[in-house]
Design a protein around this motif. Structure first.
Motif, PDB file in Angstrom:
ATOM      1  N   LEU A 104      13.096  -2.300  -6.823  1.00 44.35           N
ATOM      2  CA  LEU A 104      12.487  -2.561  -5.520  1.00 44.35           C
ATOM      3  C   LEU A 104      10.983  -2.320  -5.584  1.00 44.35           C
ATOM      4  N   ILE A 105      10.573  -1.245  -6.241  1.00 46.39           N
ATOM      5  CA  ILE A 105       9.141  -0.960  -6.382  1.00 46.39           C
ATOM      6  C   ILE A 105       8.467  -2.034  -7.228  1.00 46.39           C
ATOM      7  N   GLY A 106       9.092  -2.384  -8.352  1.00 45.51           N
ATOM      8  CA  GLY A 106       8.507  -3.389  -9.235  1.00 45.51           C
ATOM      9  C   GLY A 106       8.406  -4.754  -8.594  1.00 45.51           C
ATOM     10  N   PHE A 107       9.479  -5.189  -7.950  1.00 45.68           N
ATOM     11  CA  PHE A 107       9.483  -6.515  -7.343  1.00 45.68           C
ATOM     12  C   PHE A 107       8.570  -6.579  -6.119  1.00 45.68           C
ATOM     13  N   THR A 108       8.459  -5.468  -5.394  1.00 48.71           N
ATOM     14  CA  THR A 108       7.530  -5.437  -4.257  1.00 48.71           C
ATOM     15  C   THR A 108       6.094  -5.592  -4.746  1.00 48.71           C
ATOM     16  N   THR A 109       5.787  -4.958  -5.860  1.00 47.36           N
ATOM     17  CA  THR A 109       4.452  -5.089  -6.453  1.00 47.36           C
ATOM     18  C   THR A 109       4.188  -6.534  -6.870  1.00 47.36           C
ATOM     19  N   VAL A 110       5.164  -7.151  -7.529  1.00 45.24           N
ATOM     20  CA  VAL A 110       5.023  -8.549  -7.952  1.00 45.24           C
ATOM     21  C   VAL A 110       4.878  -9.461  -6.743  1.00 45.24           C
ATOM     22  N   ALA A 111       5.739  -9.265  -5.741  1.00 48.09           N
ATOM     23  CA  ALA A 111       5.716 -10.126  -4.555  1.00 48.09           C
ATOM     24  C   ALA A 111       4.391  -9.997  -3.802  1.00 48.09           C
ATOM     25  N   ALA A 112       3.859  -8.779  -3.718  1.00 50.24           N
ATOM     26  CA  ALA A 112       2.585  -8.584  -3.026  1.00 50.24           C
ATOM     27  C   ALA A 112       1.451  -9.288  -3.768  1.00 50.24           C
ATOM     28  N   THR A 113       1.466  -9.201  -5.095  1.00 50.19           N
ATOM     29  CA  THR A 113       0.443  -9.875  -5.900  1.00 50.19           C
ATOM     30  C   THR A 113       0.533 -11.388  -5.728  1.00 50.19           C
ATOM     31  N   LEU A 114       1.753 -11.913  -5.767  1.00 52.02           N
ATOM     32  CA  LEU A 114       1.945 -13.350  -5.583  1.00 52.02           C
ATOM     33  C   LEU A 114       1.557 -13.784  -4.180  1.00 52.02           C
ATOM     34  N   ALA A 115       1.817 -12.929  -3.196  1.00 52.86           N
ATOM     35  CA  ALA A 115       1.468 -13.277  -1.819  1.00 52.86           C
ATOM     36  C   ALA A 115      -0.040 -13.409  -1.650  1.00 52.86           C
ATOM     37  N   LEU A 116      -0.803 -12.537  -2.296  1.00 57.91           N
ATOM     38  CA  LEU A 116      -2.258 -12.641  -2.242  1.00 57.91           C
ATOM     39  C   LEU A 116      -2.740 -13.925  -2.896  1.00 57.91           C
ATOM     40  N   GLN A 117      -2.158 -14.262  -4.033  1.00 56.00           N
ATOM     41  CA  GLN A 117      -2.512 -15.511  -4.704  1.00 56.00           C
ATOM     42  C   GLN A 117      -2.116 -16.717  -3.857  1.00 56.00           C
ATOM     43  N   SER A 118      -0.954 -16.630  -3.249  1.00 56.19           N
ATOM     44  CA  SER A 118      -0.466 -17.737  -2.429  1.00 56.19           C
ATOM     45  C   SER A 118      -1.349 -17.960  -1.214  1.00 56.19           C
ATOM     46  N   ALA A 119      -1.819 -16.871  -0.605  1.00 50.86           N
ATOM     47  CA  ALA A 119      -2.702 -16.990   0.556  1.00 50.86           C
ATOM     48  C   ALA A 119      -4.000 -17.692   0.176  1.00 50.86           C
ATOM     49  N   ALA A 120      -4.554 -17.336  -0.981  1.00 59.05           N
ATOM     50  CA  ALA A 120      -5.788 -17.974  -1.438  1.00 59.05           C
ATOM     51  C   ALA A 120      -5.565 -19.457  -1.711  1.00 59.05           C
ATOM     52  N   ALA A 121      -4.428 -19.784  -2.305  1.00 57.25           N
ATOM     53  CA  ALA A 121      -4.128 -21.184  -2.628  1.00 57.25           C
ATOM     54  C   ALA A 121      -3.902 -22.011  -1.371  1.00 57.25           C
ATOM     55  N   ALA A 122      -3.187 -21.433  -0.399  1.00 59.93           N
ATOM     56  CA  ALA A 122      -2.925 -22.171   0.838  1.00 59.93           C
ATOM     57  C   ALA A 122      -4.215 -22.436   1.601  1.00 59.93           C
ATOM     58  N   ALA A 123      -5.165 -21.508   1.514  1.00 57.21           N
ATOM     59  CA  ALA A 123      -6.445 -21.691   2.210  1.00 57.21           C
ATOM     60  C   ALA A 123      -7.306 -22.754   1.547  1.00 57.21           C
ATOM     61  N   SER A 124      -7.251 -22.825   0.218  1.00 62.72           N
ATOM     62  CA  SER A 124      -8.107 -23.768  -0.520  1.00 62.72           C
ATOM     63  C   SER A 124      -7.418 -25.086  -0.842  1.00 62.72           C
ATOM     64  N   ARG A 125      -6.067 -25.109  -0.799  1.00 60.56           N
ATOM     65  CA  ARG A 125      -5.263 -26.279  -1.178  1.00 60.56           C
ATOM     66  C   ARG A 125      -5.431 -26.618  -2.656  1.00 60.56           C
ATOM     67  N   HIS A 126      -5.729 -25.619  -3.485  1.00 59.61           N
ATOM     68  CA  HIS A 126      -5.956 -25.858  -4.899  1.00 59.61           C
ATOM     69  C   HIS A 126      -4.880 -25.210  -5.763  1.00 59.61           C
ATOM     70  N   ASP A 127      -4.575 -25.854  -6.892  1.00 62.77           N
ATOM     71  CA  ASP A 127      -3.630 -25.278  -7.841  1.00 62.77           C
ATOM     72  C   ASP A 127      -4.345 -24.258  -8.718  1.00 62.77           C
ATOM     73  N   THR A 128      -3.606 -23.686  -9.677  1.00 59.64           N
ATOM     74  CA  THR A 128      -4.160 -22.618 -10.516  1.00 59.64           C
ATOM     75  C   THR A 128      -5.369 -23.087 -11.308  1.00 59.64           C
ATOM     76  N   VAL A 129      -5.277 -24.276 -11.907  1.00 58.52           N
ATOM     77  CA  VAL A 129      -6.368 -24.770 -12.738  1.00 58.52           C
ATOM     78  C   VAL A 129      -7.664 -24.866 -11.945  1.00 58.52           C
TER      79      VAL A 129
END
Length: 406
Positions: free
Chosen positions: A49-74
């Motif tokens: 639960l601790i590990g997956f919460t850490t992963v999910a929070a990190t992905l959520a921050l990345q996802s928020a940035a991507a949704a705002a910019s509409r850009h993929d990773t590259v």
């Protein structure tokens, strides 16, 4: 393709379906089985639960940035790593690694399919042919694009959930949960709490880099964050618990084997295909986006790159040579999470405007530092420390060069 087009937009539920499809996989079951062999069940659940919460929070921050910019990773990597450095880095690490893992999973699924067909139906299918057929079946949806890929998850995820739930029903009888909760490992190979947390993070850390490939399609930032959190946490915890429970009760995490031993070979084959399908489509799709940067600029570069990645991965699986390259793939995969640290620091802390260079020495140096930390440390939280080290190094170098934009 840099920005998401309006025809491929999804809400939070759509993004959650994609992540659930990626989480319901054989490796997630293996993780639960492995952890259960070295620690009590309740302790394992807390660590995960601790590990997956850490992963999910990190992905959520990345996802928020991507949704705002509409850009993929590259394209998100162009500012912190450079217009040429970013695509080259993502292609050389993420693209090659995901292409390789696509082949590894295809090869494993192909070998399992051959055994099921031979044991249950008396059919003699050559493993290379099975690998090529399964590989083509899987990567075709990635080639077709996100609009088809999202509908694959809408159909496949409920089927995967039903197959996993029925396998648990077959395995769990009266008093089974009392047995699971009272379980104590033999003690021959104990796993520490911090190690379990680190394994949980490391198992899905690459997702922190490829998250923008999917979240950019979300209609709002809120949808991206909620879709990521609710797509990853429940599914990841559920699969690890299933893997641990099956290991404790039946001494196996293999759902395919459970169905086969229960006299249901068709369901065994269905589980095998479903468990690999959506996860491997994600591998091929993100590999195509990453490797497209190496092809001449044209409208269908992503399609061509995805097709080449799928064919190459399937071909290597059919040849049976990927086993010799797994150490290289593992080392390459270790170098990927620090990229997320630089991307996160650039968007959330630095937010620098101005000219973008071809090669950003600051971003590349921060990534190399984070990768070195990840590889050099034997600490169980090496993946997380690598991400944090890369983010800190990038932010500190940016602060040293000029005041941050307010």
């Amino acid at each position: 393709m840099s920005a998401a087009d309006s025809g491929s937009r999804i809400g939070g539920a759509g993004l959650a379906a994609i992540w659930v499809g990626g989480m319901i996989s054989i490796p997630a079951l293996i993780l639960g089985s492995t952890l259960a062999a070295g620690m009590p069940f309740a302790e394992m659940c807390l660590a995960c639960l601790i590990g997956f919460t850490t992963v999910a929070a990190t992905l959520a921050l990345q996802s928020a940035a991507a949704a705002a910019s509409r850009h993929d990773t590259v394209h998100m990597a162009r500012r912190p790593f450079g217009t040429r450095g970013g695509p080259a880095l993502i292609g050389a690490t993420v693209g090659i690694a995901l292409m390789g893992w696509f082949g590894v999973q295809t090869g494993i699924a192909g070998d399992s399919m051959v055994r099921i067909l031979e044991t249950a139906f008396g059919l003699d299918v050559a493993p290379p042919l099975a690998a090529l057929g399964l590989g083509a079946f899987m990567f075709v949806f990635a080639v077709l694009g996100f609009s088809y890929f999202k509908w694959l998850n809408y159909v496949a995820v409920p089927c995967k959930l039903a197959l996993v739930a029925y396998a648990m029903y077959l395995a769990v009888g009266d008093g089974a949960w009392d047995t699971i909760l009272a379980y104590r490992p033999s003690g021959e190979a104990p796993i520490g709490f911090a190690t379990a947390v680190g394994m949980s993070i490391g198992a899905f850390a690459v997702g922190a880099v490829i998250a923008p490939d999917y979240a950019r399609h979300c209609t709002t930032v809120r949808a991206a964050v909620l879709g990521t959190l609710f797509g990853i946490l429940p599914a990841a915890m559920g699969m690890v618990i299933c893997g641990a429970a099956l290991s404790i009760l039946l001494r196996t995490h293999d759902i395919v084997d459970i169905y086969a031993r229960s006299g249901m070979p068709l369901l065994a084959l269905s589980v095998l295909i479903m468990a690999t399908w959506t996860t491997n489509v994600m591998n091929a799709y993100s590999a195509g986006l990453a490797l497209a940067q190496f092809l001449p600029a044209r409208r269908n570069a992503r399609v061509q790159a995805t097709l080449l990645a799928g064919l190459a991965g399937s071909g290597l699986a059919a040849l049976g040579v990927l086993a010799h390259f797994q150490t290289f793939l593992q080392l390459l995969t270790v170098a990927i999470p620090p990229i997320a640290g630089v991307l996160l620091a650039d968007h959330w802390f630095v937010r620098r405007s101005g000219a973008v260079t071809s090669f950003n020495a600051r971003g590349l140096a921060a990534w190399m530092f984070g990768a070195a930390v990840t590889v050099a440390l034997s600490h169980p939280l090496a993946s997380l420390l690598g991400i944090g080290s890369a983010a800190a190094a990038y932010a500190l170098m940016a602060m040293a060069e000029a005041p941050m934009r307010t």
